[in-house]
Scaffold this motif. Structure first.
Motif, PDB file in Angstrom:
ATOM      1  N   ALA A 133      14.774  11.833  26.258  1.00  0.00           N
ATOM      2  CA  ALA A 133      13.678  12.782  26.367  1.00  0.00           C
ATOM      3  C   ALA A 133      14.139  14.138  25.850  1.00  0.00           C
ATOM      4  N   PRO A 134      13.213  14.986  25.465  1.00  0.00           N
ATOM      5  CA  PRO A 134      13.570  16.310  24.947  1.00  0.00           C
ATOM      6  C   PRO A 134      14.420  17.081  25.941  1.00  0.00           C
ATOM      7  N   GLY A 135      15.553  17.585  25.455  1.00  0.00           N
ATOM      8  CA  GLY A 135      16.414  18.388  26.301  1.00  0.00           C
ATOM      9  C   GLY A 135      17.248  17.604  27.295  1.00  0.00           C
ATOM     10  N   LYS A 136      17.202  16.285  27.209  1.00  0.00           N
ATOM     11  CA  LYS A 136      17.953  15.454  28.154  1.00  0.00           C
ATOM     12  C   LYS A 136      18.914  14.534  27.407  1.00  0.00           C
ATOM     13  N   GLU A 137      19.861  13.977  28.165  1.00  0.00           N
ATOM     14  CA  GLU A 137      20.785  13.030  27.575  1.00  0.00           C
ATOM     15  C   GLU A 137      20.124  11.659  27.430  1.00  0.00           C
ATOM     16  N   ARG A 138      20.655  10.898  26.515  1.00  0.00           N
ATOM     17  CA  ARG A 138      20.162   9.540  26.361  1.00  0.00           C
ATOM     18  C   ARG A 138      20.509   8.716  27.605  1.00  0.00           C
ATOM     19  N   GLU A 139      19.574   7.871  28.024  1.00  0.00           N
ATOM     20  CA  GLU A 139      19.781   7.077  29.232  1.00  0.00           C
ATOM     21  C   GLU A 139      19.418   5.625  29.002  1.00  0.00           C
ATOM     22  N   PHE A 140      20.059   4.786  29.776  1.00  0.00           N
ATOM     23  CA  PHE A 140      19.793   3.354  29.742  1.00  0.00           C
ATOM     24  C   PHE A 140      18.416   3.058  30.313  1.00  0.00           C
ATOM     25  N   VAL A 141      17.732   2.089  29.697  1.00  0.00           N
ATOM     26  CA  VAL A 141      16.428   1.666  30.196  1.00  0.00           C
ATOM     27  C   VAL A 141      16.457   0.198  30.629  1.00  0.00           C
ATOM     28  N   ALA A 142      16.901  -0.679  29.739  1.00  0.00           N
ATOM     29  CA  ALA A 142      16.897  -2.114  30.045  1.00  0.00           C
ATOM     30  C   ALA A 142      17.832  -2.832  29.092  1.00  0.00           C
ATOM     31  N   ALA A 143      18.287  -4.005  29.527  1.00  0.00           N
ATOM     32  CA  ALA A 143      19.145  -4.817  28.673  1.00  0.00           C
ATOM     33  C   ALA A 143      18.907  -6.288  28.956  1.00  0.00           C
ATOM     34  N   ILE A 144      19.185  -7.114  27.948  1.00  0.00           N
ATOM     35  CA  ILE A 144      19.034  -8.559  28.087  1.00  0.00           C
ATOM     36  C   ILE A 144      20.165  -9.250  27.348  1.00  0.00           C
TER      37      ILE A 144
END
Length: 119
Positions: free
Chosen positions: A37-48
């Motif tokens: 998101a703008p101004g934020k660090e990249r984050e995990f969402v989901a994995a398979i």
């Protein structure tokens, strides 16, 4: 492995989108989705994993579903009940380590696709 993400767009809160990520070659890698998101660090969402074990960020559980079609070398992220806080650039990634689903250590990254959720 080259990854091509698609499917982002503008949607109203409560709506749905399906993201796709096509791999350039056959892969047994664990596939993941991340977002920034703008101004934020990249984050995990989901994995398979190759065998379809899955993991989700807590805030998307019950709303997002990750799946893969190994015959098409494609992974999907079905996003339902979208919220404005889901607005971000979404990235797909591949993990060749064969340790199963995990939230870091991915080897290959696709370009992002923008998801914007309006309130």
């Amino acid at each position: 492995v080259q990854l091509q993400a698609s499917g982002g767009g503008l949607v109203q809160a409560g709506g749905s989108l399906r993201l796709s990520c096509a791999a350039s070659t056959f892969t047994t890698a664990t596939m993941g989705w991340f977002r920034q998101a703008p101004g934020k660090e990249r984050e995990f969402v989901a994995a398979i994993s190759w065998r379809r074990s899955t993991d989700y960020k807590d805030s998307v559980k019950g709303r997002f579903t990750i799946s893969r079609d190994n015959a098409k070398n494609t992974v999907y992220l079905q996003m339902n009940s979208l919220k404005p806080e889901d607005t971000a650039v979404y990235y797909c990634a591949a993990d060749d380590s064969r340790v199963g689903v995990r939230r870091s250590g991915y080897d290959y990254w696709g370009q992002g696709t923008l998801v914007t959720v309006s309130s």
